[in-house]
Design a protein around this motif. Structure first.
Motif, PDB file in Angstrom:
ATOM      1  N   ARG A 113       1.155  -1.151  -0.023  1.00 34.52           N
ATOM      2  CA  ARG A 113       0.095  -0.071   0.195  1.00 34.52           C
ATOM      3  C   ARG A 113       0.979   1.470  -0.257  1.00 34.52           C
ATOM      4  N   ARG A 114       2.200   1.125   0.931  1.00 28.21           N
ATOM      5  CA  ARG A 114       2.598   2.257   1.208  1.00 28.21           C
ATOM      6  C   ARG A 114       3.513   2.637  -1.131  1.00 28.21           C
ATOM      7  N   VAL A 115       3.564   1.876  -1.416  1.00 28.67           N
ATOM      8  CA  VAL A 115       4.255   2.145  -2.619  1.00 28.67           C
ATOM      9  C   VAL A 115       3.393   2.365  -3.620  1.00 28.67           C
ATOM     10  N   ALA A 116       2.150   1.885  -3.376  1.00 32.03           N
ATOM     11  CA  ALA A 116       1.049   2.499  -4.260  1.00 32.03           C
ATOM     12  C   ALA A 116      -0.154   3.629  -3.888  1.00 32.03           C
ATOM     13  N   THR A 117       0.163   3.834  -2.841  1.00 31.12           N
ATOM     14  CA  THR A 117      -0.408   5.029  -2.146  1.00 31.12           C
ATOM     15  C   THR A 117      -0.055   6.454  -3.965  1.00 31.12           C
ATOM     16  N   PRO A 118       1.243   6.512  -4.063  1.00 29.78           N
ATOM     17  CA  PRO A 118       1.822   8.149  -4.713  1.00 29.78           C
ATOM     18  C   PRO A 118       0.777   7.784  -5.991  1.00 29.78           C
ATOM     19  N   LEU A 171       3.558   4.308 -12.312  1.00 27.91           N
ATOM     20  CA  LEU A 171       3.735   5.023 -11.814  1.00 27.91           C
ATOM     21  C   LEU A 171       4.263   3.823  -9.757  1.00 27.91           C
ATOM     22  N   LEU A 172       3.259   3.011 -10.399  1.00 29.82           N
ATOM     23  CA  LEU A 172       4.069   1.787  -9.090  1.00 29.82           C
ATOM     24  C   LEU A 172       5.929   1.693  -9.119  1.00 29.82           C
ATOM     25  N   LEU A 173       5.948   1.443 -10.350  1.00 32.14           N
ATOM     26  CA  LEU A 173       7.425   1.334 -10.442  1.00 32.14           C
ATOM     27  C   LEU A 173       7.755   2.545 -10.365  1.00 32.14           C
ATOM     28  N   LYS A 174       8.237   3.596 -10.242  1.00 33.84           N
ATOM     29  CA  LYS A 174       8.689   4.639 -10.389  1.00 33.84           C
ATOM     30  C   LYS A 174       8.648   4.798  -8.800  1.00 33.84           C
ATOM     31  N   SER A 175       7.828   4.779  -7.718  1.00 36.95           N
ATOM     32  CA  SER A 175       7.366   4.385  -6.454  1.00 36.95           C
ATOM     33  C   SER A 175       8.147   3.808  -6.098  1.00 36.95           C
ATOM     34  N   ASN A 176       8.195   2.452  -6.404  1.00 36.96           N
ATOM     35  CA  ASN A 176       8.839   1.611  -5.789  1.00 36.96           C
ATOM     36  C   ASN A 176      10.545   1.533  -6.176  1.00 36.96           C
ATOM     37  N   ILE A 177      11.243   2.654  -6.812  1.00 37.21           N
ATOM     38  CA  ILE A 177      12.577   3.364  -7.122  1.00 37.21           C
ATOM     39  C   ILE A 177      12.946   4.172  -6.177  1.00 37.21           C
ATOM     40  N   ALA A 178      11.964   5.413  -5.719  1.00 37.93           N
ATOM     41  CA  ALA A 178      12.125   6.079  -5.464  1.00 37.93           C
ATOM     42  C   ALA A 178      12.857   6.041  -3.721  1.00 37.93           C
ATOM     43  N   THR A 179      13.489   7.354  -4.293  1.00 34.38           N
ATOM     44  CA  THR A 179      14.986   7.544  -2.910  1.00 34.38           C
ATOM     45  C   THR A 179      15.123   7.443  -1.539  1.00 34.38           C
ATOM     46  N   ASP A 180      13.496   8.025  -1.375  1.00 29.76           N
ATOM     47  CA  ASP A 180      12.984   8.136  -0.367  1.00 29.76           C
ATOM     48  C   ASP A 180      12.600   6.464   0.397  1.00 29.76           C
ATOM     49  N   LEU A 181      12.144   6.229  -0.700  1.00 23.55           N
ATOM     50  CA  LEU A 181      11.149   4.511  -0.217  1.00 23.55           C
ATOM     51  C   LEU A 181      12.783   3.109   0.309  1.00 23.55           C
ATOM     52  N   PRO A 182      12.911   3.231   1.759  1.00 24.25           N
ATOM     53  CA  PRO A 182      14.100   2.139   2.229  1.00 24.25           C
ATOM     54  C   PRO A 182      13.856   0.828   1.032  1.00 24.25           C
ATOM     55  N   PRO A 183      14.904  -0.239   1.264  1.00 25.98           N
ATOM     56  CA  PRO A 183      15.439  -0.727  -0.150  1.00 25.98           C
ATOM     57  C   PRO A 183      14.463  -2.287   0.689  1.00 25.98           C
ATOM     58  N   ASP A 184      14.337  -1.860   2.071  1.00 28.86           N
ATOM     59  CA  ASP A 184      13.870  -3.292   2.780  1.00 28.86           C
ATOM     60  C   ASP A 184      12.502  -2.698   2.830  1.00 28.86           C
ATOM     61  N   GLN A 185      11.518  -1.528   2.081  1.00 29.66           N
ATOM     62  CA  GLN A 185       9.967  -1.612   1.527  1.00 29.66           C
ATOM     63  C   GLN A 185       9.497  -1.695   0.682  1.00 29.66           C
ATOM     64  N   ARG A 186      10.329  -2.018  -0.427  1.00 32.30           N
ATOM     65  CA  ARG A 186      10.651  -2.299  -1.858  1.00 32.30           C
ATOM     66  C   ARG A 186       9.843  -3.713  -2.254  1.00 32.30           C
ATOM     67  N   ILE A 187       8.793  -3.329  -3.199  1.00 32.57           N
ATOM     68  CA  ILE A 187       8.631  -4.987  -3.807  1.00 32.57           C
ATOM     69  C   ILE A 187       8.807  -5.522  -5.170  1.00 32.57           C
ATOM     70  N   SER A 188       8.704  -7.088  -4.484  1.00 30.69           N
ATOM     71  CA  SER A 188       9.230  -7.641  -6.444  1.00 30.69           C
ATOM     72  C   SER A 188       8.116  -7.354  -7.286  1.00 30.69           C
ATOM     73  N   ASP A 189       8.769  -7.313  -8.582  1.00 26.44           N
ATOM     74  CA  ASP A 189       8.116  -7.707 -10.184  1.00 26.44           C
ATOM     75  C   ASP A 189       6.634  -8.608  -9.281  1.00 26.44           C
ATOM     76  N   ALA A 190       6.678  -9.140  -9.318  1.00 23.81           N
ATOM     77  CA  ALA A 190       5.796 -10.417  -9.013  1.00 23.81           C
ATOM     78  C   ALA A 190       4.355  -9.871  -7.929  1.00 23.81           C
ATOM     79  N   ASP A 191       5.239  -8.916  -7.292  1.00 23.36           N
ATOM     80  CA  ASP A 191       4.115  -8.448  -6.372  1.00 23.36           C
ATOM     81  C   ASP A 191       3.439  -7.198  -7.628  1.00 23.36           C
ATOM     82  N   ILE A 192       4.328  -6.497  -8.208  1.00 16.54           N
ATOM     83  CA  ILE A 192       3.709  -5.318  -8.963  1.00 16.54           C
ATOM     84  C   ILE A 192       2.942  -5.803  -9.989  1.00 16.54           C
ATOM     85  N   LEU A 193       2.714  -7.255 -10.378  1.00 17.90           N
ATOM     86  CA  LEU A 193       1.719  -8.243 -11.222  1.00 17.90           C
ATOM     87  C   LEU A 193       0.670  -8.377 -10.484  1.00 17.90           C
TER      88      LEU A 193
END
Length: 560
Positions: free
Chosen positions: A132-137, A290-312
């Motif tokens: 949800r944190r990745v998707a909200t933006p 937007l999901l992909l951009k949010s997922n690589i945002a510099t203010d998002l800690p690496p351990d909070q990012r999601i996988s390509d599978a989660d994106i799908l």
């Protein structure tokens, strides 16, 4: 000890465990202390159908509240399954706000995951929070505004297609399954909004990815066998070893989705990377980008990012939730307007009062003009009342279920009726043990006459101008209803859904009149509340209406 003796001991222990967990342990369940329907009518007697079937549920909820109060004990699939059905606003607010205490049951999550993966509909705990944190933006007001011209474009395409079909008929009127056609249009919208991918479903139904989604949802959800569904949940290995038509269809469709959508993800990632390399950021505004951009945002800690599978998985979730719920809300609204011609005429007049002068002018509007027009549409008072009254009366999500992850005391605001006949009048709590199900009766709250008045089961948009005080205090993300849920798991796409619904209603109602066909339409809870023709359930979900191109001399009240 002989082998026979050991085998006998094992069997005895197994029987003892079954007897304990099925008959003895449930007798200590504190929910048994509150009032509810009798449980002495058979080992597997349950009260789920009258609670979950919209044919009976309004009368069932009303009768239960009168007899047992608002905190009701019901039996599920057996004597070990004692559940809480709550129609107390404070109780349901507590359950929905405390999403870590009350999760979706593993059975529901298993079924959802088997179809669309572990996206936000199925994920729990930290996985859901991270997704949800990745998707909200992606669901910001600014990004929603960028989708308005797309929705107008697809609504206009649907209008043109219907006009062409009507002109081919002698009387310039057609009978359409609006459920089917609106679903095609919302699929087109979410395809572009989700992937920047054009299904062209309004034009025809030949696109490979569109057909994969449509067939998977239709076969697995609307036509799935109850027994096979239970097998997929409780014995997935057996279901996989001996697949039926549904399982084979879902597999085939998922293969197409993983191949085509997976390729789209890789293409989007490449475009984003190329944009960063060139110093010109990729300007895509679809949810995937937007999901992909949010997922690589510099203010998002690496351990909070999601996988390509989660994106799908989350794109699949948006495809299901974004197309099915919106199309059903639109379908039910059009049916209610057809059944209430005076309301349709009044809404028609309001919409026409802001309509551009020429019938074809929508296609000539600039993007700024479309944005301005939508702002006006979104603020129309009667349109807003019609839509929220439709969603109140027939919520796409009939009800929801949660399971307690630990023992809890659920607060109440209404008297609690005890099984022994006593009534606790003061605010108290209901003890819910770990592992117990809690039913959140979405439709039950929205049709409750004590909250909404004696006319609660009628379609009356004007009620929103004189809302009872108790109704105005009910929990819910949207207009004091639970149609979009509440709390941390409330619908992230509510604003997007409102853009779709209001824009489509505006375009369709300013160009057509809608009349009933004479078919009796019933509601059925098949994952979502879907329309069916009485006596033709096996033909699948459908909602035929007579669609007449608008003539200024006609009205819904006089057309026949």
């Amino acid at each position: 000890m002989s082998v026979v003796a050991i085998l006998a001991l094992v069997i005895s222990l197994l029987i003892a465990c079954i007897v304990y967990f099925v008959f003895i342990a449930p007798s200590f369940n504190p929910l048994l202390a509150i009032a509810g329907p009798p449980t002495d009518r058979g080992l597997f007697t349950n009260y789920l159908q009258p609670v979950l079937d919209p044919t009976y549920s309004p009368r069932t909820h009303e009768a239960y509240v009168k007899k047992y109060g608002r905190s009701i004990r019901i039996r599920g699939v057996g004597p070990w399954d004692t559940r809480l059905l709550t129609l107390d606003p404070v109780s349901v607010s507590h359950v929905l706000k405390n999403s870590t205490l009350y999760e979706k049951p593993w059975q529901s999550r298993t079924l959802i995951t088997s179809l669309i993966g572990c996206g936000m509909l199925a994920a729990e705990g930290q996985v859901h929070k991270r997704q949800r944190r990745v998707a909200t933006p992606a669901f910001s007001i600014q990004n929603h505004r960028a989708l308005v011209p797309l929705v107008f474009r697809k609504g206009t395409q649907l209008k043109v297609r219907w006009m062409q079909m009507a002109k081919e008929q002698p009387e310039d009127r057609i009978t359409l399954d609006v459920c089917h056609w609106v679903s095609r249009a919302t699929f087109d919208v979410i395809g572009m909004a989700g992937f920047d991918y054009n299904f062209n479903a309004i034009r025809d139904e030949s696109n490979e990815l569109f057909m994969a989604y449509k067939e998977m949802f239709e076969t697995a959800i609307s036509q799935g066998s109850f027994l096979r569904t239970m097998l997929r949940i409780y014995l997935p290995s057996v279901s996989s070893l001996f697949p039926d038509h549904t399982v084979r269809t879902v597999r085939r469709c998922q293969n197409v989705i993983h191949r085509v959508a997976g390729q789209l993800i890789q293409e989007k990632k490449a475009k984003i990377a190329q944009g960063e390399e060139d110093g010109v950021p990729y300007a895509g505004r679809d949810l995937l980008t937007l999901l992909l951009k949010s997922n690589i945002a510099t203010d998002l800690p690496p351990d909070q990012r999601i996988s390509d599978a989660d994106i799908l998985h989350n794109i699949n979730t948006f495809m299901f939730a974004g197309s099915d719920t919106s199309s059903l809300s639109l379908t039910w609204t059009l049916l209610l307007l057809a059944q209430n011609p005076a309301i349709q005429d009044r809404l028609h007049a309001e919409l026409l009062s802001i309509s551009p002068v020429s019938s074809g002018s929508l296609a000539d509007l600039t993007e700024d003009e479309i944005q301005s027009l939508y702002t006006t549409i979104s603020n129309l008072p009667y349109l807003h009342n019609v839509i929220r009254e439709s969603i109140r009366l027939i919520p796409p999500v009939h009800s929801s279920i949660r399971v307690a992850t630990q023992d809890d005391e659920v607060p109440t605001s209404y008297p609690v009726h005890k099984r022994d006949g006593t009534i606790i009048d003061r605010p108290t709590t209901v003890s819910v043990p770990k592992g117990s199900f809690v039913h959140v009766a979405v439709e039950g709250f929205q049709l409750d006459k004590e909250f909404w008045g004696e006319d609660a089961w009628q379609f009356l948009p004007d009620r929103w101008d004189r809302l009872p005080e108790v109704a105005a205090e009910l929990p819910g993300l949207f207009s004091n209803t639970l149609a979009f849920s509440a709390g941390p798991r409330s619908c992230i796409g509510m604003r997007f859904s409102m853009i779709e619904i209001k824009t489509f209603i505006y375009i369709l109602l300013t160009n057509f009149l809608f009349l009933p066909t004479g078919d009796r339409i019933m509601k059925a809870n098949v994952v979502l509340t879907r329309p069916y023709i009485v006596g033709k359930f096996k033909q699948g979900s459908q909602c035929p209406l007579i669609v007449v191109p608008y003539d200024a001399k006609q009205s819904a009240s006089t057309a026949d």
